[in-house]
Every structure is written in structure tokens, then in C-alpha cells.
Design a protein around this motif. Structure first.
Motif, PDB file in Angstrom:
ATOM      1  N   LEU A   1      21.303 -93.429 -21.826  1.00  0.00           N
ATOM      2  CA  LEU A   1      22.715 -93.637 -22.169  1.00  0.00           C
ATOM      3  C   LEU A   1      22.806 -94.564 -23.371  1.00  0.00           C
ATOM      4  CD1 LEU A   1      24.781 -94.434 -18.939  1.00  0.00           C
ATOM      5  CD2 LEU A   1      25.064 -92.473 -20.439  1.00  0.00           C
ATOM      6  N   PRO A   2      22.712 -94.030 -24.570  1.00  0.00           N
ATOM      7  CA  PRO A   2      22.769 -94.906 -25.740  1.00  0.00           C
ATOM      8  C   PRO A   2      24.119 -95.626 -25.816  1.00  0.00           C
ATOM      9  CG  PRO A   2      22.859 -92.583 -26.385  1.00  0.00           C
ATOM     10  CD  PRO A   2      22.606 -92.611 -24.921  1.00  0.00           C
ATOM     11  N   LEU A   3      24.083 -96.874 -26.260  1.00  0.00           N
ATOM     12  CA  LEU A   3      25.333 -97.635 -26.373  1.00  0.00           C
ATOM     13  C   LEU A   3      25.980 -97.295 -27.701  1.00  0.00           C
ATOM     14  CD1 LEU A   3      24.194-101.014 -24.797  1.00  0.00           C
ATOM     15  CD2 LEU A   3      25.556 -99.190 -23.757  1.00  0.00           C
ATOM     16  N   GLU A   4      26.601 -96.138 -27.755  1.00  0.00           N
ATOM     17  CA  GLU A   4      27.230 -95.657 -28.984  1.00  0.00           C
ATOM     18  C   GLU A   4      28.403 -94.757 -28.606  1.00  0.00           C
ATOM     19  OE1 GLU A   4      23.732 -93.618 -30.450  1.00  0.00           O
ATOM     20  OE2 GLU A   4      24.400 -91.732 -29.556  1.00  0.00           O
ATOM     21  N   SER A   5      29.128 -94.304 -29.613  1.00  0.00           N
ATOM     22  CA  SER A   5      30.277 -93.426 -29.355  1.00  0.00           C
ATOM     23  C   SER A   5      29.818 -92.147 -28.655  1.00  0.00           C
ATOM     24  CB  SER A   5      30.939 -93.036 -30.675  1.00  0.00           C
ATOM     25  OG  SER A   5      31.440 -94.180 -31.296  1.00  0.00           O
ATOM     26  N   GLN A   6      30.557 -91.756 -27.657  1.00  0.00           N
ATOM     27  CA  GLN A   6      30.179 -90.547 -26.928  1.00  0.00           C
ATOM     28  C   GLN A   6      31.310 -90.104 -26.007  1.00  0.00           C
ATOM     29  OE1 GLN A   6      27.085 -91.616 -23.850  1.00  0.00           O
ATOM     30  NE2 GLN A   6      27.391 -93.631 -24.802  1.00  0.00           N
ATOM     31  N   THR A   7      31.217 -88.846 -25.611  1.00  0.00           N
ATOM     32  CA  THR A   7      32.161 -88.322 -24.626  1.00  0.00           C
ATOM     33  C   THR A   7      31.370 -87.936 -23.377  1.00  0.00           C
ATOM     34  OG1 THR A   7      33.584 -87.485 -26.369  1.00  0.00           O
ATOM     35  CG2 THR A   7      33.891 -86.522 -24.189  1.00  0.00           C
ATOM     36  N   ILE A   8      31.850 -88.424 -22.243  1.00  0.00           N
ATOM     37  CA  ILE A   8      31.165 -88.173 -20.979  1.00  0.00           C
ATOM     38  C   ILE A   8      32.122 -87.425 -20.052  1.00  0.00           C
ATOM     39  CG2 ILE A   8      30.085 -89.246 -18.956  1.00  0.00           C
ATOM     40  CD1 ILE A   8      29.393 -91.647 -20.747  1.00  0.00           C
ATOM     41  N   LEU A   9      31.653 -86.313 -19.517  1.00  0.00           N
ATOM     42  CA  LEU A   9      32.468 -85.529 -18.584  1.00  0.00           C
ATOM     43  C   LEU A   9      31.959 -85.767 -17.165  1.00  0.00           C
ATOM     44  CD1 LEU A   9      34.645 -83.229 -18.367  1.00  0.00           C
ATOM     45  CD2 LEU A   9      32.756 -81.600 -18.506  1.00  0.00           C
ATOM     46  N   LEU A  10      32.881 -86.013 -16.251  1.00  0.00           N
ATOM     47  CA  LEU A  10      32.489 -86.228 -14.856  1.00  0.00           C
ATOM     48  C   LEU A  10      32.823 -85.009 -14.010  1.00  0.00           C
ATOM     49  CD1 LEU A  10      33.564 -89.895 -14.051  1.00  0.00           C
ATOM     50  CD2 LEU A  10      31.346 -89.028 -14.792  1.00  0.00           C
ATOM     51  N   ALA A  11      31.862 -84.603 -13.197  1.00  0.00           N
ATOM     52  CA  ALA A  11      32.063 -83.458 -12.312  1.00  0.00           C
ATOM     53  C   ALA A  11      31.758 -83.863 -10.882  1.00  0.00           C
ATOM     54  CB  ALA A  11      31.131 -82.321 -12.734  1.00  0.00           C
ATOM     55  N   GLY A  12      32.314 -83.126  -9.942  1.00  0.00           N
ATOM     56  CA  GLY A  12      31.995 -83.402  -8.530  1.00  0.00           C
ATOM     57  C   GLY A  12      33.099 -82.906  -7.624  1.00  0.00           C
ATOM     58  N   LEU A  13      32.804 -82.858  -6.349  1.00  0.00           N
ATOM     59  CA  LEU A  13      33.810 -82.415  -5.386  1.00  0.00           C
ATOM     60  C   LEU A  13      34.839 -83.515  -5.151  1.00  0.00           C
ATOM     61  CD1 LEU A  13      31.869 -80.418  -2.639  1.00  0.00           C
ATOM     62  CD2 LEU A  13      32.865 -79.637  -4.788  1.00  0.00           C
ATOM     63  N   GLN A  14      35.971 -83.127  -4.589  1.00  0.00           N
ATOM     64  CA  GLN A  14      37.014 -84.102  -4.281  1.00  0.00           C
ATOM     65  C   GLN A  14      36.485 -85.129  -3.285  1.00  0.00           C
ATOM     66  OE1 GLN A  14      40.884 -82.422  -3.754  1.00  0.00           O
ATOM     67  NE2 GLN A  14      41.521 -84.025  -2.376  1.00  0.00           N
ATOM     68  N   GLY A  15      36.768 -86.402  -3.572  1.00  0.00           N
ATOM     69  CA  GLY A  15      36.331 -87.451  -2.657  1.00  0.00           C
ATOM     70  C   GLY A  15      34.936 -87.971  -2.948  1.00  0.00           C
ATOM     71  N   SER A  16      34.256 -87.348  -3.913  1.00  0.00           N
ATOM     72  CA  SER A  16      32.887 -87.789  -4.196  1.00  0.00           C
ATOM     73  C   SER A  16      32.869 -89.173  -4.843  1.00  0.00           C
ATOM     74  CB  SER A  16      32.179 -86.772  -5.103  1.00  0.00           C
ATOM     75  OG  SER A  16      32.890 -86.615  -6.305  1.00  0.00           O
ATOM     76  N   GLY A  17      33.970 -89.534  -5.486  1.00  0.00           N
ATOM     77  CA  GLY A  17      34.035 -90.846  -6.122  1.00  0.00           C
ATOM     78  C   GLY A  17      34.138 -90.758  -7.643  1.00  0.00           C
TER      79      GLY A  17
ATOM     80  N   ILE B   1      35.646 -91.132 -21.422  1.00  0.00           N
ATOM     81  CA  ILE B   1      35.174 -90.701 -20.106  1.00  0.00           C
ATOM     82  C   ILE B   1      36.237 -89.776 -19.530  1.00  0.00           C
ATOM     83  CG2 ILE B   1      34.517 -91.466 -17.788  1.00  0.00           C
ATOM     84  CD1 ILE B   1      33.745 -94.180 -19.161  1.00  0.00           C
ATOM     85  N   VAL B   2      35.880 -88.508 -19.381  1.00  0.00           N
ATOM     86  CA  VAL B   2      36.857 -87.514 -18.949  1.00  0.00           C
ATOM     87  C   VAL B   2      36.655 -87.221 -17.464  1.00  0.00           C
ATOM     88  CG1 VAL B   2      37.789 -85.201 -19.354  1.00  0.00           C
ATOM     89  CG2 VAL B   2      36.847 -86.529 -21.281  1.00  0.00           C
ATOM     90  N   ASP B   3      37.636 -87.628 -16.671  1.00  0.00           N
ATOM     91  CA  ASP B   3      37.602 -87.377 -15.228  1.00  0.00           C
ATOM     92  C   ASP B   3      38.198 -85.994 -14.980  1.00  0.00           C
ATOM     93  OD1 ASP B   3      37.346 -87.773 -12.506  1.00  0.00           O
ATOM     94  OD2 ASP B   3      39.139 -89.030 -12.325  1.00  0.00           O
ATOM     95  N   THR B   4      37.648 -85.284 -14.025  1.00  0.00           N
ATOM     96  CA  THR B   4      38.135 -83.927 -13.746  1.00  0.00           C
ATOM     97  C   THR B   4      38.545 -83.817 -12.286  1.00  0.00           C
ATOM     98  OG1 THR B   4      35.919 -83.174 -13.148  1.00  0.00           O
ATOM     99  CG2 THR B   4      36.562 -82.924 -15.462  1.00  0.00           C
ATOM    100  N   ALA B   5      39.235 -82.742 -11.985  1.00  0.00           N
ATOM    101  CA  ALA B   5      39.644 -82.520 -10.593  1.00  0.00           C
ATOM    102  C   ALA B   5      38.459 -82.025  -9.786  1.00  0.00           C
ATOM    103  CB  ALA B   5      40.755 -81.477 -10.549  1.00  0.00           C
ATOM    104  N   GLY B   6      38.464 -82.359  -8.512  1.00  0.00           N
ATOM    105  CA  GLY B   6      37.486 -81.766  -7.601  1.00  0.00           C
ATOM    106  C   GLY B   6      38.222 -80.835  -6.661  1.00  0.00           C
ATOM    107  N   ARG B   7      37.523 -80.218  -5.791  1.00  0.00           N
ATOM    108  CA  ARG B   7      38.124 -79.442  -4.708  1.00  0.00           C
ATOM    109  C   ARG B   7      37.343 -79.831  -3.464  1.00  0.00           C
ATOM    110  NH1 ARG B   7      40.664 -78.417  -8.678  1.00  0.00           N
ATOM    111  NH2 ARG B   7      41.419 -76.400  -9.411  1.00  0.00           N
TER     112      ARG B   7
END
Ligand code: GDP
Length: 290
Positions: free
Chosen positions: A93-109, A182-188
């Protein structure tokens, strides 16, 4: 690794090797049995445990201990190397500009992890922003907003918009001064087709530098299907294991790591924004064995 990190029963077994200069097959079997017991209890997949056991046995008996090394230190070193190999290194995880997408089921955190990561990056001197695209779960917007306020990081969301892709695009524009998006997404609740379609659309729209899969530490072998599906749809670069402050040890997440050929990035250890640790092999190994 200090012997203390290995858990008391394994430490005890290794200590019975103290003073021996040669190691027998029975000695190695005892050590391997202890490790198997702990890892299986920690939800590590059986096949991973078996591969590790075979390597430890083979190497302990075949490799010549360097001059002056006791049987105990020889086995200890091999056990440690094999465990590091099992859990892997930390996701780059370089300490620089970046876009991070988060994936996972609902409730995973996911939402919690998004704010925690933003807090973590802000402490590293970067300027993060969280973009909440979860239009599915009621309360996701408010929760993310509040957590970002607590973390004192920028937040973008739009409770009146129901197109997550539009929110993602607008969010990137609105927070263009931030370094880390940091882009949070919906889970199911389960891996439904519309979840996969949605995250693929968001993935295309934001073109992330890395995608991280958030998994509850209590996940068992259900990790496998999830990991495979997300890997096939958006590609997974790293895993975040949440809720490690509970009783679960997070061994199931190793299945996801193995399935996606990725590594672990962060550990979540509580409900507040500061409860995040960068993954680091030896601490995680102690947790698994402890
Ligand atoms: P999402 O649906 O994937 O966005 O999941 P949330 O971020 O809303 O988390 C679901 C629940 O788990 C919430 O009640 C969080 O407070 C809780 N949670 C998330 N991470 C942790 C953690 O590391 N430790 C604990 N104890 N709870 C957590």
C-alpha cells in the motif's frame, strides 16, 4: 519470532525438543499435530493446514540444521517460515494518491473499514476521502458520514441519489483535492447477481488502483465462494479482516487470500475509527495459534 508468540501448547511441545541434537519423525509429528489443532480451531481450511503440515515435516527431517543449531531451534525456524508463507506478507500500500474500492457482503464491515482506513491514511499525512455508494442499506449514508466526522476525514455521499455509479463519479469529482479516495460499495446478504453487476459498474466508473475485500473474522469456508466471485468480477488485491476483537481468529480469510492470490492489508479490531491495524505476519500468526 519469539517462542512466546507461538501459543502455550506448541511452545511446550517445542520445548520437549530442547537439548536434542537430532530430531525424530515422532518429534516432528507432535509439533505438527499441535499446529494443526490450533489452525483448524482458527478456521483455517483443512487443505491449507495439510499442505503446511507436509512442508514442515519434510523440511524438518530433510534439511540439515546449520552447525550449532539445536533441534528445537531448527524446527522453530521452519515452523515460522512456513506459517509466514501461509499467511503471506502485507498487501503493498504505497503512501501516495490512489483510489481504493471496497467489496464485501452486507455486514462484513465495509463502511466501518472505509472510515478506519481513511483515518489511517490521514495519520500517515495523506488526505483521504470516503465516497459512500451504498444506496441499498438504509442508514449506510448516515453511518459513513458520522464515522468520517469522527475520523475527521472528507466524506461524500448523496442520500437523494439512487444510482451508485453516479454517486461514485460525482464523489470523485467533488473530492478531487483528496489524495486517497476510498469508495465504499453496497453489500447484499448473499452473492446475488445484482450485487455483482453493481460493483462491476462501479469498478468501471472509478477504475481503482486496488480493490480490497472485507471479510468478517468469523467467516468460515464461505469465504471461498465470495472470494472467487469478487475476484472474477472486479479482481481482489487484498483482504481486510474485520471484527478480530471478537472470539474469531480470522483463519477463514486465508481461504480468500489463497483463492484470490492476494494478501491481507488491514485488520479491524473494534468499532471505532482508530481500531485498525496494518496486517503484519507475526502478530497474525500469534493470534491464529494463541
Ligand atoms: P457493511 O454492511 O459491510 O458496511 O458493515 P458495517 O461497517 O456497517 O459493519 C457491520 C457491523 O459490524 C457494525 O455494527 C459495525 O460496528 C461492526 N463492525 C465493523 N467492524 C468491526 C470490528 O472490527 N470490530 C467490531 N467489534 N465490530 C465491527
Amino acid at each position: 519470532m519469539v517462542l512466546d508468540d507461538l501459543g502455550s501448547s506448541l511452545r511446550g511441545t517445542l520445548d520437549t525438543l530442547r537439548g536434542k541434537s537430532r530430531i525424530s519423525e515422532e518429534d516432528v509429528d507432535e509439533v505438527v499435530k499441535e499446529i494443526q489443532r490450533s489452525l483448524l480451531q482458527a478456521d483455517v481450511e483443512v487443505s491449507l493446514v495439510m499442505d503446511l503440515s507436509d512442508s514442515i515435516k519434510e523440511r524438518s527431517l530433510e534439511e540439515e540444521p546449520p552447525g550449532g543449531t539445536t533441534a528445537r531451534d531448527h524446527v522453530l525456524r521452519i515452523v515460522y517460515e512456513e506459517l509466514v508463507d501461509l499467511v503471506g506478507e502485507s498487501t503493498d500500500l504505497p503512501l501516495e494518491s490512489q483510489t481504493i474500492l471496497l467489496a464485501g457482503l452486507q455486514g462484513s464491515g465495509k463502511t466501518t473499514s472505509a472510515a478506519k482506513m481513511a483515518w489511517w491514511f490521514s495519520k500517515k499525512g495523506l488526505r483521504p476521502a470516503v465516497i459512500q455508494t451504498d444506496t441499498f442499506r438504509p442508514g449506510a449514508y448516515d453511518q459513513a458520514k458520522q464515522m468520517c466526522e469522527r475520523a475527521e476525514v472528507e466524506f461524500y455521499g448523496d442520500p437523494d441519489e439512487d444510482d451508485p455509479v453516479k454517486i461514485a463519479r460525482d464523489g470523485l469529482d467533488a473530492t478531487e483535492d483528496a489524495d486517497v479516495h476510498i469508495v465504499d460499495t453496497a453489500g447484499r446478504h448473499a452473492l446475488e447477481d445484482d450485487l455483482i453487476d453493481e460493483i462491476e459498474d462501479i469498478d468501471r466508473a472509478v477504475d481503482p488502483d486496488r480493490s480490497l475485500l472485507v471479510l468478517d473474522a468469523a467467516i468460515g469456508q464461505g469465504a471461498k465462494d465470495q472470494a472467487r466471485q469478487f475476484e472474477d468480477s472486479i479482481g481482489i488485491d487484498g483482504v481486510i479482516i474485520s471484527k478480530l476483537d471478537g472470539t474469531a481468529k480470522g483463519g477463514g480469510a486465508l481461504t480468500a487470500v489463497n483463492e484470490t492470490g492476494s494478501t491481507i492489508a488491514f485488520l479491524g479490531t473494534g468499532e471505532t475509527v482508530q481500531d485498525i491495524e496494518r496486517f503484519e505476519p507475526s502478530g497474525f500468526i500469534s493470534r491464529l495459534l494463541g
